[in-house]
Design an enzyme around this catalytic site. Structure first.
Site, PDB file in Angstrom:
ATOM      1  CB  CYS A  50      56.816  39.335  63.455  1.00  0.00           C
ATOM      2  SG  CYS A  50      57.979  39.669  64.794  1.00  0.00           S
ATOM      3  CD  GLU A  52      57.720  35.341  65.710  1.00  0.00           C
ATOM      4  OE1 GLU A  52      56.989  34.386  65.396  1.00  0.00           O
ATOM      5  OE2 GLU A  52      57.984  36.277  64.924  1.00  0.00           O
TER       6      GLU A  52
END
Length: 127
Positions: A50, A52
């Site tokens: 992801c 993040e």
């Protein structure tokens, strides 16, 4: 450049040939430094990364470990929440998280608001 602008810029580098759902993330640390990341898919779902996680990895590689602010952006009808448990590892509960769309919608909540009852280091303590 705002944190959302930084997330928007890195989103263009996402590797999302399977879902075509590009996400960009930017985090600001306590020192004021900004780290960015984008999602990186893999044909062997769900083995991708992801956005993040990419930003957090860049932050840690630079020797920083405390997030002060987060921004995440995607081309979606509503703001998309980030990978919450990953953020909770490096951000206090009151850290603001701005979720944005490429069309300009924004919503800001705290890490605690995104992940109430987060699993943390205290859960690993032995009596």
């Amino acid at each position: 450049m705002t944190l959302v602008d930084a997330a928007r810029a890195v989103r263009e580098n996402a590797h999302a040939p399977y879902s075509n759902f590009k996400v960009g993330a930017a985090i600001r640390t306590k020192s004021g430094a900004v780290y960015t990341g984008c999602n990186v898919e893999n044909i062997a779902y769900p083995e991708g990364t992801c956005a993040e996680a990419g930003a957090i990895a860049a932050m840690c590689a630079a020797g920083e470990y405390e997030i002060a602010e987060v921004a995440v952006i995607a081309d979606s009808p509503a703001p998309v929440p980030p990978c919450r448990q990953k953020l909770a590892e490096f951000a206090a509960g009151d850290v603001p998280v701005t979720m944005a769309t490429t069309a300009g919608l924004r919503e800001t909540v705290s890490v605690a608001g995104l992940l109430p009852g987060a699993f943390g280091a205290a859960h690993m303590e032995k009596g």
